[in-house]
Design a protein around this motif. Sequence first.
Motif, PDB file in Angstrom:
ATOM      1  N   ALA A   1      62.240 138.108  88.708  1.00 26.23           N
ATOM      2  CA  ALA A   1      62.241 139.530  89.054  1.00 26.23           C
ATOM      3  C   ALA A   1      62.737 140.400  87.905  1.00 26.23           C
ATOM      4  CB  ALA A   1      63.109 139.765  90.288  1.00 26.23           C
ATOM      5  N   ALA A   2      63.438 139.799  86.943  1.00 29.91           N
ATOM      6  CA  ALA A   2      63.985 140.555  85.820  1.00 29.91           C
ATOM      7  C   ALA A   2      62.888 140.932  84.836  1.00 29.91           C
ATOM      8  CB  ALA A   2      65.054 139.718  85.115  1.00 29.91           C
ATOM      9  N   PRO A   3      63.085 142.004  84.063  1.00 25.73           N
ATOM     10  CA  PRO A   3      62.120 142.338  83.009  1.00 25.73           C
ATOM     11  C   PRO A   3      61.900 141.143  82.086  1.00 25.73           C
ATOM     12  CG  PRO A   3      63.722 144.101  83.276  1.00 25.73           C
ATOM     13  CD  PRO A   3      64.210 142.959  84.114  1.00 25.73           C
ATOM     14  N   THR A   4      60.648 140.872  81.782  1.00 25.77           N
ATOM     15  CA  THR A   4      60.311 139.655  81.030  1.00 25.77           C
ATOM     16  C   THR A   4      59.253 139.942  79.975  1.00 25.77           C
ATOM     17  OG1 THR A   4      60.817 138.239  82.939  1.00 25.77           O
ATOM     18  CG2 THR A   4      59.406 137.299  81.226  1.00 25.77           C
ATOM     19  N   MET A   5      59.429 139.317  78.820  1.00 25.93           N
ATOM     20  CA  MET A   5      58.406 139.343  77.786  1.00 25.93           C
ATOM     21  C   MET A   5      58.094 137.909  77.375  1.00 25.93           C
ATOM     22  SD  MET A   5      58.156 141.466  74.176  1.00 25.93           S
ATOM     23  CE  MET A   5      59.721 140.896  73.506  1.00 25.93           C
ATOM     24  N   VAL A   6      56.819 137.622  77.227  1.00 28.75           N
ATOM     25  CA  VAL A   6      56.349 136.306  76.788  1.00 28.75           C
ATOM     26  C   VAL A   6      55.646 136.491  75.450  1.00 28.75           C
ATOM     27  CG1 VAL A   6      54.919 134.314  77.353  1.00 28.75           C
ATOM     28  CG2 VAL A   6      56.071 135.585  79.182  1.00 28.75           C
ATOM     29  N   ILE A   7      56.034 135.685  74.458  1.00 31.64           N
ATOM     30  CA  ILE A   7      55.514 135.862  73.102  1.00 31.64           C
ATOM     31  C   ILE A   7      54.800 134.594  72.653  1.00 31.64           C
ATOM     32  CG2 ILE A   7      56.070 136.527  70.738  1.00 31.64           C
ATOM     33  CD1 ILE A   7      58.743 137.603  71.793  1.00 31.64           C
ATOM     34  N   ALA A   8      53.596 134.757  72.138  1.00 31.90           N
ATOM     35  CA  ALA A   8      52.825 133.652  71.579  1.00 31.90           C
ATOM     36  C   ALA A   8      52.772 133.787  70.065  1.00 31.90           C
ATOM     37  CB  ALA A   8      51.408 133.657  72.140  1.00 31.90           C
ATOM     38  N   GLY A   9      52.738 132.646  69.394  1.00 29.58           N
ATOM     39  CA  GLY A   9      52.514 132.633  67.955  1.00 29.58           C
ATOM     40  C   GLY A   9      51.055 132.325  67.685  1.00 29.58           C
ATOM     41  N   ASN A  10      50.378 133.183  66.953  1.00 25.05           N
ATOM     42  CA  ASN A  10      48.941 132.967  66.777  1.00 25.05           C
ATOM     43  C   ASN A  10      48.621 131.829  65.801  1.00 25.05           C
ATOM     44  OD1 ASN A  10      49.458 134.169  64.310  1.00 25.05           O
ATOM     45  ND2 ASN A  10      48.373 136.071  64.771  1.00 25.05           N
ATOM     46  N   GLN A  11      49.662 131.239  65.196  1.00 19.83           N
ATOM     47  CA  GLN A  11      49.471 130.038  64.388  1.00 19.83           C
ATOM     48  C   GLN A  11      50.214 128.843  65.000  1.00 19.83           C
ATOM     49  OE1 GLN A  11      49.150 130.400  60.037  1.00 19.83           O
ATOM     50  NE2 GLN A  11      49.994 132.458  60.258  1.00 19.83           N
ATOM     51  N   ASP A  12      50.396 128.905  66.321  1.00 23.02           N
ATOM     52  CA  ASP A  12      51.009 127.792  67.039  1.00 23.02           C
ATOM     53  C   ASP A  12      49.924 126.769  67.340  1.00 23.02           C
ATOM     54  OD1 ASP A  12      52.287 126.036  68.701  1.00 23.02           O
ATOM     55  OD2 ASP A  12      53.009 127.538  70.116  1.00 23.02           O
ATOM     56  N   PHE A  13      50.001 125.625  66.681  1.00 20.86           N
ATOM     57  CA  PHE A  13      48.979 124.598  66.867  1.00 20.86           C
ATOM     58  C   PHE A  13      49.338 123.622  67.976  1.00 20.86           C
ATOM     59  CE2 PHE A  13      49.003 125.756  62.271  1.00 20.86           C
ATOM     60  CZ  PHE A  13      47.846 126.514  62.304  1.00 20.86           C
ATOM     61  N   ILE A  14      50.472 123.840  68.630  1.00 18.64           N
ATOM     62  CA  ILE A  14      50.895 123.013  69.762  1.00 18.64           C
ATOM     63  C   ILE A  14      50.520 123.682  71.078  1.00 18.64           C
ATOM     64  CG2 ILE A  14      52.894 122.032  70.950  1.00 18.64           C
ATOM     65  CD1 ILE A  14      52.234 120.637  68.345  1.00 18.64           C
ATOM     66  N   ARG A  15      50.731 125.004  71.153  1.00 14.10           N
ATOM     67  CA  ARG A  15      50.466 125.733  72.395  1.00 14.10           C
ATOM     68  C   ARG A  15      49.571 126.923  72.068  1.00 14.10           C
ATOM     69  NH1 ARG A  15      55.064 125.297  73.807  1.00 14.10           N
ATOM     70  NH2 ARG A  15      54.590 123.323  74.800  1.00 14.10           N
ATOM     71  N   ALA A  16      48.341 126.857  72.523  1.00 13.92           N
ATOM     72  CA  ALA A  16      47.372 127.907  72.223  1.00 13.92           C
ATOM     73  C   ALA A  16      47.814 129.246  72.803  1.00 13.92           C
ATOM     74  CB  ALA A  16      46.005 127.533  72.786  1.00 13.92           C
TER      75      ALA A  16
END
Length: 262
Positions: free
Chosen positions: A202-217
């Motif tokens: 329920a808390a404010p949340t941000m999810v960040i991806a690395g565009n050069q992450d070869f483990i997790r697309a």
Amino acid sequence: MPWIEVNGTSFHYKLEGAESGPVVVLLHEIGGSLDSWDEIVPGLGEKFRVFRYDQRGFGLTEKSRTQYSQDDLGDDLDALIKKLGLKAPFHIVSLAASSMQALTFNNRHPEQVGSFIFCNPAPGVDPSRAAGLENVAAKAEAEGIRGVLPLMLDKSYPPELSDRETYDNYRGRYVANDPVGFAQAFRMMARTNLLSSLEKIAAPTMVIAGNQDFIRAVSVTEGIAGKIPGARFEQIDAGHFMPTTSPKALLDLLLDFWGGAK
């Protein structure tokens, strides 16, 4: 003192920054340590009280020979917060598999969470993948960390993602990990799936991806963000270990998010 004992384990930790500021909790990745956040902490410390620690089996924290669970890691965080007298609300930043720890905390204490930041999160392991993680654990115990480098670090952190000194420092710490502690972490991860906990946030949340992450697309990380009500999704030019490969871009996002969330 940089060490504190809770749950029968000696933990290495650092508590830095603005003494009266809101508390930020930094949770490092499997194979990492509190040093993973070195380039982030100075920028956070100007406004926040920053707490980070070496999780059990890693860094300078005690090396156990008893297998632990995600609940044990949750107990560690609870006990450290209590013994150090840290006050909620907590702004929790997790990296990769430590997102499971963040979710465990939210399941137990949702009222204590000020916000979440999930960096390249791994919130759970499908049972179909468990055998692969168990194999990594067995290989680490049998051959040492150097034996699993082709399966792990070589894929998750190609040297070209940062300057050579930064890469060499990270690799040096990674290879120095205790193989048994590393294996315990992988066995814990193989037996944990907290995907269903994402929708409870329920808390404010941000999810960040690395565009050069070869483990997790990026698409996988964006899908995780979609399971969290109202979550903000961002991607930056970074690898799997974004506090190390792209600290400035990550820090800018954190400060921007918290500037809007408070």
